[in-house]
Scaffold this active site. Structure first.
Site, PDB file in Angstrom:
ATOM      1  N   SER A 133       9.929 -10.796  -1.768  1.00 12.57           N
ATOM      2  CA  SER A 133       9.263  -9.699  -1.068  1.00 12.57           C
ATOM      3  C   SER A 133       7.827  -9.528  -1.589  1.00 12.57           C
ATOM      4  O   SER A 133       6.868  -9.443  -0.815  1.00 12.57           O
ATOM      5  CB  SER A 133      10.087  -8.419  -1.279  1.00 12.57           C
ATOM      6  OG  SER A 133       9.362  -7.285  -0.924  1.00 12.57           O
TER       7      SER A 133
ATOM      8  N   ARG B 192      17.230  -3.764   3.255  1.00 10.17           N
ATOM      9  CA  ARG B 192      17.713  -3.685   1.859  1.00 10.17           C
ATOM     10  C   ARG B 192      17.786  -2.238   1.404  1.00 10.17           C
ATOM     11  O   ARG B 192      18.686  -1.829   0.679  1.00 10.17           O
ATOM     12  CB  ARG B 192      16.770  -4.473   0.947  1.00 10.17           C
ATOM     13  CG  ARG B 192      16.902  -5.979   1.115  1.00 10.17           C
ATOM     14  CD  ARG B 192      15.729  -6.688   0.476  1.00 10.17           C
ATOM     15  NE  ARG B 192      15.572  -6.339  -0.912  1.00 10.17           N
ATOM     16  CZ  ARG B 192      14.399  -6.341  -1.563  1.00 10.17           C
ATOM     17  NH1 ARG B 192      13.288  -6.702  -0.958  1.00 10.17           N
ATOM     18  NH2 ARG B 192      14.349  -6.007  -2.822  1.00 10.17           N
TER      19      ARG B 192
ATOM     20  N   LYS C 242       4.096 -11.210   0.364  1.00 11.92           N
ATOM     21  CA  LYS C 242       3.009 -10.305   0.770  1.00 11.92           C
ATOM     22  C   LYS C 242       1.695 -10.693   0.092  1.00 11.92           C
ATOM     23  O   LYS C 242       0.641 -10.685   0.693  1.00 11.92           O
ATOM     24  CB  LYS C 242       3.346  -8.862   0.396  1.00 11.92           C
ATOM     25  CG  LYS C 242       4.355  -8.212   1.309  1.00 11.92           C
ATOM     26  CD  LYS C 242       4.394  -6.706   1.109  1.00 11.92           C
ATOM     27  CE  LYS C 242       5.021  -6.286  -0.201  1.00 11.92           C
ATOM     28  NZ  LYS C 242       6.448  -6.098  -0.178  1.00 11.92           N
TER      29      LYS C 242
ATOM     30  N   ASP D 158       9.281  -9.493   5.805  1.00 11.75           N
ATOM     31  CA  ASP D 158       9.469  -8.604   4.651  1.00 11.75           C
ATOM     32  C   ASP D 158       9.631  -7.161   5.105  1.00 11.75           C
ATOM     33  O   ASP D 158      10.440  -6.418   4.548  1.00 11.75           O
ATOM     34  CB  ASP D 158       8.298  -8.719   3.671  1.00 11.75           C
ATOM     35  CG  ASP D 158       8.501  -7.780   2.487  1.00 11.75           C
ATOM     36  OD1 ASP D 158       9.533  -7.915   1.807  1.00 11.75           O
ATOM     37  OD2 ASP D 158       7.668  -6.884   2.262  1.00 11.75           O
TER      38      ASP D 158
ATOM     39  N   HIS E  59       0.256  -6.160  -8.711  1.00 10.98           N
ATOM     40  CA  HIS E  59       1.405  -5.528  -8.060  1.00 10.98           C
ATOM     41  C   HIS E  59       2.283  -4.891  -9.127  1.00 10.98           C
ATOM     42  O   HIS E  59       2.499  -5.464 -10.191  1.00 10.98           O
ATOM     43  CB  HIS E  59       2.222  -6.557  -7.274  1.00 10.98           C
ATOM     44  CG  HIS E  59       3.288  -5.919  -6.439  1.00 10.98           C
ATOM     45  ND1 HIS E  59       3.055  -5.461  -5.159  1.00 10.98           N
ATOM     46  CD2 HIS E  59       4.573  -5.616  -6.709  1.00 10.98           C
ATOM     47  CE1 HIS E  59       4.158  -4.920  -4.681  1.00 10.98           C
ATOM     48  NE2 HIS E  59       5.102  -5.002  -5.601  1.00 10.98           N
TER      49      HIS E  59
HETATM   50  N1  URA Z   1       8.183  -4.016  -4.213  1.00 11.81           N
HETATM   51  C1  URA Z   1       8.195  -4.865  -3.141  1.00 11.81           C
HETATM   52  O1  URA Z   1       7.171  -5.114  -2.514  1.00 11.81           O
HETATM   53  N2  URA Z   1       9.368  -5.407  -2.787  1.00 11.81           N
HETATM   54  C2  URA Z   1      10.522  -5.164  -3.439  1.00 11.81           C
HETATM   55  O2  URA Z   1      11.518  -5.715  -3.060  1.00 11.81           O
HETATM   56  C3  URA Z   1      10.497  -4.292  -4.542  1.00 11.81           C
HETATM   57  C4  URA Z   1       9.300  -3.727  -4.922  1.00 11.81           C
END
Ligand code: URA
Length: 433
Positions: free
Chosen positions: A184, A169, A188, A162, A83
């Site tokens: 977040s 947000r 995921k 999320d 990620h």
């Molecule tokens: N990427 C994400 O999945 N969530 C965030 O809050 C910021 C970047």
């Protein structure tokens, strides 16, 4: 929900620690539509200013994970994902996923869309003709099994909390919060069933985290909370003071990924992929050391298997490979202009934040999640930090869907370049591990 939401807002506003039960009840209520956006916004802002302890961040991550399904996988090769916290020209996923799959890992990648100045993997995927990123769960699982990797957007079934909280947000100025970003991302990744995760935390002008201490704090938070969730996790902090690679814009970036998969990629993009790929190989038990992992990645890229898997994935996700390859080098928005060097010297800096802003003005990004993006708008950098610059030579070419967008972006792109008399010192791609 039993607890009064206003009490939880006040508690966080006053800097007190919430219990796991209180956080679970808040997130459960919000996902069920019982907590209004007004109260959730106030709570998010209180978290933004007061922060969350590691225990609270873990509880928030678990509550968000529990808001939806968790993917279940058959026995098989290690499930390892990567990620990135988002940057300008950050197209790493489209090279890294097929690279890691070619090493024998399974990569179930749930990706996001462009937001603000940062680009998004899903928008790049959507720029490929026919490519579908909304996949049903069984389709996602089947493509990972058959190809080794799949790239999809979050569905309503996975981490709905999320999806709701991220959108909130986005419009309430609460994106850049270490605990909220941590929860977040990790909720995921845990929902997709990853066993191990490499996180590329971007730092500086083109990233959410503008300073090295902030980026390190996010990396530490991700590692601590990730481990508490049972994930094997490694974070690196990488440079986002200048854009990654030379292409910024959705289809332009897909082209650069293909270049990279064919051994012709820009040095920083190739290095970052080798570094992240090597860490994925280590977490997946394929190599013992970083150097061994890097050697595996180089060998795989030189052998061409990652390119084959990239194209196999395009086909599996509904894309038209023939059309994609035919559009290469030709699919550009109609209005074009160049930024040229005002004087001779060396490129001292290409400010990622300004390049991202220019790409956004050209139409390649979005201000809010519901905006549409242009696949063919963007810019290509002809010179990056350290390159010699001769007066009048092009530094960047810009493409936009309209003359107005081009005119708005040109001065911003020009301001991104700083020219000096002596070459600047080289900077590493990975700034901290
Ligand atoms: N990427 C994400 O999945 N969530 C965030 O809050 C910021 C970047």
């Amino acid at each position: 929900m039993d607890t009064r939401v206003v009490d939880l807002i006040v508690k966080k506003r006053d800097g007190l620690e919430l219990t796991g039960g209180e956080i679970a009840s808040l997130i459960g209520g919000y996902t069920a539509g019982e907590v209004p956006e007004s109260q959730m916004s106030a709570w998010a802002m209180a978290v933004f200013f007061r922060g969350l302890s590691m225990a609270e961040t873990s509880a928030l991550t678990r509550a968000m994970l529990a808001s939806g399904e968790t993917l279940r996988w058959e026995e098989g090769p290690p499930l390892v994902d990567k990620h990135s916290t988002g940057g300008v020209g950050d197209k790493t996923s489209l090279v890294l996923a097929p690279l890691a799959a070619s090493l024998g890992l399974r990569v179930p990648m749930l990706a996001g869309r462009a937001l603000g100045i940062t680009g998004g993997t899903l928008d790049k995927c959507d720029a490929m003709p026919g490519y579908r990123t909304q996949l049903a769960t069984d389709e996602f699982v089947r493509i990972v099994r058959d190809v080794g990797f799949a790239i999809a957007g979050q569905s309503a079934a996975l981490c709905p909390a999320d999806r709701l909280l991220y959108a909130l947000r986005d419009v309430t100025g609460t994106v850049e919060s270490v605990p909220l970003v941590t929860a977040s991302i990790l909720s995921k990744k845990a929902a997709e069933g990853a066993q191990a995760l490499v996180c590329d935390v971007k730092a500086f002008s083109g990233a959410f985290m503008r300073t090295l201490p902030e980026a390190r704090a996010l990396a530490a938070s991700l590692e601590t909370v990730g481990q508490a969730l049972g994930l094997r996790i490694r974070c690196v902090v990488s440079d986002m003071d200048e854009p990654l690679g030379n292409a910024v814009g959705n289809f332009l970036e897909v082209e650069e990924c293909l270049d990279c998969l064919e051994g012709k990629g820009p040095a920083d993009l190739v290095t970052l992929n080798e570094e992240l790929g090597a860490r994925m190989a280590m977490l997946g038990g394929l190599s013992k050391t970083l150097n061994e992992g890097i050697a595996l990645c180089r060998e795989a890229l030189a052998g061409g298997r990652p390119r084959e898997l990239f194209l196999k994935n395009v086909e599996a996700q509904g894309g038209d490979v023939k059309k994609l390859l035919a559009l290469r080098g030709r699919f550009r928005a109609p209005f074009e202009a160049r930024v040229c060097t005002p004087r001779g010297g060396y490129v001292m800096r290409v400010d990622a934040g300004l390049v991202g802003r220019a790409a956004h003005l050209l139409g390649a990004g979005r201000a809010v999640q519901s905006d549409t993006v242009s696949a063919a708008a963007g810019l290509r950098l002809h010179a990056k930090r350290g390159a010699p610059a001769r007066e009048g030579e092009p530094l960047a070419t810009l493409w936009a869907e309209t003359r107005e967008r081009l005119a708005a972006a040109l001065p911003v792109a020009a301001a991104a370049f700083a020219i000096g008399d002596a070459p600047p010192a080289a900077k590493p791609v990975i700034v901290s591990t």
